[in-house]
Design a protein around this motif. Structure first.
Motif, PDB file in Angstrom:
ATOM      1  N   LEU A 147      -9.561  80.831 118.431  1.00 45.70           N
ATOM      2  CA  LEU A 147      -9.054  80.954 119.802  1.00 45.70           C
ATOM      3  C   LEU A 147      -8.957  79.592 120.490  1.00 45.70           C
ATOM      4  CD1 LEU A 147     -11.066  84.175 120.748  1.00 45.70           C
ATOM      5  CD2 LEU A 147      -8.678  84.013 120.006  1.00 45.70           C
ATOM      6  N   ILE A 148      -7.908  79.453 121.292  1.00 52.10           N
ATOM      7  CA  ILE A 148      -7.564  78.134 121.849  1.00 52.10           C
ATOM      8  C   ILE A 148      -8.667  77.587 122.759  1.00 52.10           C
ATOM      9  CG2 ILE A 148      -6.251  78.982 123.864  1.00 52.10           C
ATOM     10  CD1 ILE A 148      -5.136  76.071 121.628  1.00 52.10           C
ATOM     11  N   ARG A 149      -9.398  78.455 123.463  1.00 57.69           N
ATOM     12  CA  ARG A 149     -10.400  77.923 124.397  1.00 57.69           C
ATOM     13  C   ARG A 149     -11.529  77.201 123.652  1.00 57.69           C
ATOM     14  NH1 ARG A 149     -10.553  83.583 124.450  1.00 57.69           N
ATOM     15  NH2 ARG A 149     -12.561  84.682 124.453  1.00 57.69           N
ATOM     16  N   ALA A 150     -11.852  77.701 122.462  1.00 59.72           N
ATOM     17  CA  ALA A 150     -12.890  77.030 121.658  1.00 59.72           C
ATOM     18  C   ALA A 150     -12.329  75.753 121.033  1.00 59.72           C
ATOM     19  CB  ALA A 150     -13.407  77.974 120.578  1.00 59.72           C
ATOM     20  N   GLN A 151     -11.090  75.831 120.594  1.00 61.45           N
ATOM     21  CA  GLN A 151     -10.486  74.653 119.949  1.00 61.45           C
ATOM     22  C   GLN A 151     -10.257  73.530 120.964  1.00 61.45           C
ATOM     23  OE1 GLN A 151      -7.133  75.825 117.521  1.00 61.45           O
ATOM     24  NE2 GLN A 151      -8.257  77.563 116.698  1.00 61.45           N
ATOM     25  N   MET A 152      -9.788  73.896 122.147  1.00 65.30           N
ATOM     26  CA  MET A 152      -9.629  72.881 123.198  1.00 65.30           C
ATOM     27  C   MET A 152     -10.967  72.210 123.489  1.00 65.30           C
ATOM     28  SD  MET A 152      -7.189  74.708 126.087  1.00 65.30           S
ATOM     29  CE  MET A 152      -6.948  73.313 127.195  1.00 65.30           C
ATOM     30  N   THR A 153     -12.002  73.028 123.581  1.00 62.20           N
ATOM     31  CA  THR A 153     -13.331  72.492 123.905  1.00 62.20           C
ATOM     32  C   THR A 153     -13.772  71.473 122.858  1.00 62.20           C
ATOM     33  OG1 THR A 153     -13.911  74.538 125.045  1.00 62.20           O
ATOM     34  CG2 THR A 153     -15.750  73.141 124.327  1.00 62.20           C
ATOM     35  N   ALA A 154     -13.606  71.844 121.584  1.00 59.13           N
ATOM     36  CA  ALA A 154     -14.045  70.929 120.517  1.00 59.13           C
ATOM     37  C   ALA A 154     -13.221  69.640 120.535  1.00 59.13           C
ATOM     38  CB  ALA A 154     -13.924  71.622 119.164  1.00 59.13           C
ATOM     39  N   MET A 155     -11.921  69.776 120.674  1.00 56.88           N
ATOM     40  CA  MET A 155     -11.062  68.590 120.649  1.00 56.88           C
ATOM     41  C   MET A 155     -11.339  67.677 121.848  1.00 56.88           C
ATOM     42  SD  MET A 155      -9.231  68.307 118.008  1.00 56.88           S
ATOM     43  CE  MET A 155      -8.380  69.146 116.677  1.00 56.88           C
ATOM     44  N   LEU A 156     -11.460  68.294 123.032  1.00 56.57           N
ATOM     45  CA  LEU A 156     -11.729  67.479 124.227  1.00 56.57           C
ATOM     46  C   LEU A 156     -13.091  66.799 124.116  1.00 56.57           C
ATOM     47  CD1 LEU A 156     -10.293  69.936 126.870  1.00 56.57           C
ATOM     48  CD2 LEU A 156      -9.464  67.612 126.447  1.00 56.57           C
ATOM     49  N   ALA A 157     -14.064  67.524 123.603  1.00 58.42           N
ATOM     50  CA  ALA A 157     -15.398  66.926 123.436  1.00 58.42           C
ATOM     51  C   ALA A 157     -15.310  65.719 122.502  1.00 58.42           C
ATOM     52  CB  ALA A 157     -16.381  67.962 122.904  1.00 58.42           C
ATOM     53  N   MET A 158     -14.531  65.840 121.441  1.00 56.38           N
ATOM     54  CA  MET A 158     -14.452  64.751 120.467  1.00 56.38           C
ATOM     55  C   MET A 158     -13.724  63.514 121.001  1.00 56.38           C
ATOM     56  SD  MET A 158     -16.338  65.637 118.113  1.00 56.38           S
ATOM     57  CE  MET A 158     -16.091  64.174 117.096  1.00 56.38           C
ATOM     58  N   THR A 159     -12.946  63.678 122.073  1.00 50.73           N
ATOM     59  CA  THR A 159     -12.304  62.478 122.647  1.00 50.73           C
ATOM     60  C   THR A 159     -13.355  61.520 123.204  1.00 50.73           C
ATOM     61  OG1 THR A 159     -12.049  63.439 124.867  1.00 50.73           O
ATOM     62  CG2 THR A 159     -10.205  63.731 123.328  1.00 50.73           C
ATOM     63  N   GLN A 160     -14.564  62.036 123.455  1.00 48.78           N
ATOM     64  CA  GLN A 160     -15.615  61.216 124.053  1.00 48.78           C
ATOM     65  C   GLN A 160     -16.529  60.576 123.004  1.00 48.78           C
ATOM     66  OE1 GLN A 160     -15.502  60.811 127.445  1.00 48.78           O
ATOM     67  NE2 GLN A 160     -13.624  61.949 127.008  1.00 48.78           N
ATOM     68  N   HIS A 161     -16.331  60.928 121.732  1.00 45.42           N
ATOM     69  CA  HIS A 161     -17.302  60.474 120.734  1.00 45.42           C
ATOM     70  C   HIS A 161     -17.170  58.992 120.457  1.00 45.42           C
ATOM     71  CE1 HIS A 161     -19.933  60.576 117.229  1.00 45.42           C
ATOM     72  NE2 HIS A 161     -20.390  61.694 117.773  1.00 45.42           N
ATOM     73  N   ARG A 162     -18.307  58.333 120.350  1.00 47.33           N
ATOM     74  CA  ARG A 162     -18.254  56.876 120.222  1.00 47.33           C
ATOM     75  C   ARG A 162     -17.738  56.407 118.878  1.00 47.33           C
ATOM     76  NH1 ARG A 162     -23.652  54.310 122.208  1.00 47.33           N
ATOM     77  NH2 ARG A 162     -22.476  52.403 121.820  1.00 47.33           N
ATOM     78  N   ARG A 163     -17.874  57.245 117.848  1.00 42.94           N
ATOM     79  CA  ARG A 163     -17.392  56.799 116.538  1.00 42.94           C
ATOM     80  C   ARG A 163     -15.878  56.846 116.419  1.00 42.94           C
ATOM     81  NH1 ARG A 163     -17.634  54.229 113.203  1.00 42.94           N
ATOM     82  NH2 ARG A 163     -17.775  55.344 111.227  1.00 42.94           N
ATOM     83  N   LYS A 164     -15.257  57.575 117.301  1.00 41.41           N
ATOM     84  CA  LYS A 164     -13.787  57.659 117.341  1.00 41.41           C
ATOM     85  C   LYS A 164     -13.180  58.125 116.020  1.00 41.41           C
ATOM     86  CE  LYS A 164     -13.535  56.292 121.589  1.00 41.41           C
ATOM     87  NZ  LYS A 164     -13.866  57.410 122.456  1.00 41.41           N
TER      88      LYS A 164
END
Ligand SMILES: O=C(O)[C@@H](CO)OP(=O)(O)O
Length: 345
Positions: A147-164
Motif C-alpha cells: 500500500l502506498i501509504r507505507a511505501q511513501m513513509t519508507a521512501m520519505l524516511a530514507m531521504t533523511q538517511h546519512r548513508r544516502k
C-alpha cells in the motif's frame, strides 16, 4: 511494571502520539503486561500522566546500552569488513518498525484497511521526522506493504538517511519485471538497499467497515461493538479480517522472509500498518491475545528492536536528532554513528 499509556478514543490515534516516543502505547490495568523487554524496562521513566517521559527514557536507554554489546556495522569500505564479520558471528541485527504517517483517511477518521490512500501533508512530515530519527542506523533491507501509504513513509524516511544509499524496489511480479530491473554493477548494488513490497504486510482487511466513519459507526453499532471489531484478537469486522487472521499472513511473512535476514545479521526496516504491525509486535514481544487488545501504535514513530540469537529485545524508539547521545543504543550503533561523523569531517 513500566507499561505506558493510553486509551485511544475512536479516531484519535494521534493523541499523545508525540508524547510517547516509543510509538507504542498500552493501557494500564489490563492484567500483567509483558510489553517492555528486560533491557528496556530497567530504568524507564514515567511522567505524571503515566506516559513515558521521552528525555528520561532516552537517558535510560543510553545507560542501559553501556552494559550491552551488540549490533552491526555496514559502513561499506574495506576497512570495515571486520565489523561485518563480527556482525555475522554475533548474529545481531537491528529491526526498525514504522507505522505509516497520517493518511488522508486517518485524517477523515475513516476505516481504511486495504483501501490504498496516500499520506497527508502531516503524514509526509511525520515520515521525514521518522527518517531523521533513524538516520544513523544502518539499514540493509526495507520491507513495506503493497500500500502506498507505507511505501511513501519508507521512501520519505530514507531521504533523511546519512548513508544516502538508494532504496531500489524489487520487482518480482513477473520474470520479465525481475530481469528488466537488474543492476549490472556490484558497486552500484552496494550503494542500494533492496526494497520489497508485499501485500502480506498490508493493513487488516476491514470488510464492510472500509470507508465508513469511525465515530458514526460507533454511534450506530455501539462503542463496545466497534472496539471489539477494532481491537479484539479474534473477532473479525463484518466480512473482514480479525487480528488473528491478519497475523496468519503478516507474522508468517515475517517468519519466512524477514527473520532469516535478521538471523543473517542484516538490519531491516519494516514500514507497515497499525494492525499488521500489532500482530508482528505480538509475536516479537510474546503478547497474549488479551494483552494485544490495548496495544496502540502512533503514526510515523519508529521502534527499534535488536534481534539476537533468535530473540528480540525492544530498545524503544530512536529519539529525535536534536537530542544528544541518543544513538548510543548499543556500542556498535554508537560506533557506527561515530564513523559516519568521521566520514563527514
Ligand atoms: O482504519 C484502519 O485501517 C485502521 C488503521 O488506521 O484503523 P484502526 O485503528 O481502527 O484499526
Amino acid at each position: 511494571m513500566a507499561a505506558a499509556v493510553f486509551n485511544q478514543s475512536i479516531g484519535t490515534s494521534q493523541s499523545l502520539g508525540h508524547f510517547n516516543t516509543s510509538g507504542l502505547h498500552q493501557e494500564f490495568g489490563k492484567g500483567s503486561v509483558r510489553l517492555i523487554s528486560k533491557a528496556f524496562e530497567v530504568d524507564v521513566g514515567l511522567s505524571k500522566r503515566g506516559c513515558y517521559n521521552s528525555s528520561q527514557r532516552n537517558l535510560s536507554i543510553i545507560r542501559a546500552s553501556t552494559s550491552q554489546t551488540s549490533v552491526i556495522d555496514i559502513v561499506s569500505s574495506p576497512s570495515h569488513n571486520k565489523s561485518n564479520d563480527s556482525r555475522k558471528k554475533s548474529g545481531e541485527a537491528a529491526l526498525i518498525l514504522i507505522r505509516h504517517g497520517e493518511s488522508l483517511w486517518n485524517e477523515k477518521n475513516l476505516f481504511t484497511g486495504c483501501v490504498d490512500v496516500p499520506l497527508t501533508k502531516k503524514g509526509v512530515e511525520e515520515a521525514i521526522e521518522a527518517g531523521k530519527r533513524i538516520s544513523n542506523i544502518p539499514i540493509d533491507m526495507i520491507y513495506t506493504s503493497a500500500l502506498i501509504r507505507a511505501q511513501m513513509t519508507a521512501m520519505l524516511a530514507m531521504t533523511q538517511h546519512r548513508r544516502k544509499k538508494v532504496p531500489v524496489i524489487m520487482h518480482n511480479e513477473s520474470e520479465q519485471a525481475t530481469a528488466w530491473s537488474q543492476i549490472f554493477s556490484e558497486d552500484t548494488k552496494k550503494q542500494s538497499i533492496p526494497f520489497v513490497a508485499d501485500w502480506r504486510l498490508n493493513e487488516r482487511m476491514y470488510g464492510e467497515l472500509q470507508g465508513l466513519n469511525k465515530q458514526e459507526t460507533a454511534d450506530r453499532y455501539g462503542k463496545e461493538q466497534v472496539h471489539e471489531w477494532r481491537r479484539s484478537y479474534d473477532v473479525p469486522p463484518p466480512n473482514g479480517e480479525s487480528l488473528e487472521m491478519c497475523a496468519q499472513r503478516a507474522v508468517a511473512y515475517f517468519k519466512d522472509q524477514i527473520e532469516p535476514q535478521l538471523l543473517a545479521g542484516k538490519n531491516v526496516m519494516i514500514a507497515a500498518h497499525g494492525n499488521s504491525l500489532r500482530s508482528i509486535i505480538m509475536y516479537l514481544d510474546k503478547l497474549t491475545s488479551q494483552e494485544v487488545i490495548s496495544l496502540e501504535l502512533s503514526t510515523g514513530i519508529p521502534m527499534l528492536y535488536i534481534s539476537k540469537e533468535g530473540k528480540f529485545i525492544r530498545r524503544g524508539s530512536p529519539a529525535g536528532p536534536a537530542e544528544a547521545g541518543v544513538y548510543a543504543y548499543t556500542k556498535k550503533l554508537a560506533l557506527y554513528r561515530q564513523k559516519l561523523d568521521e566520514m563527514v569531517h
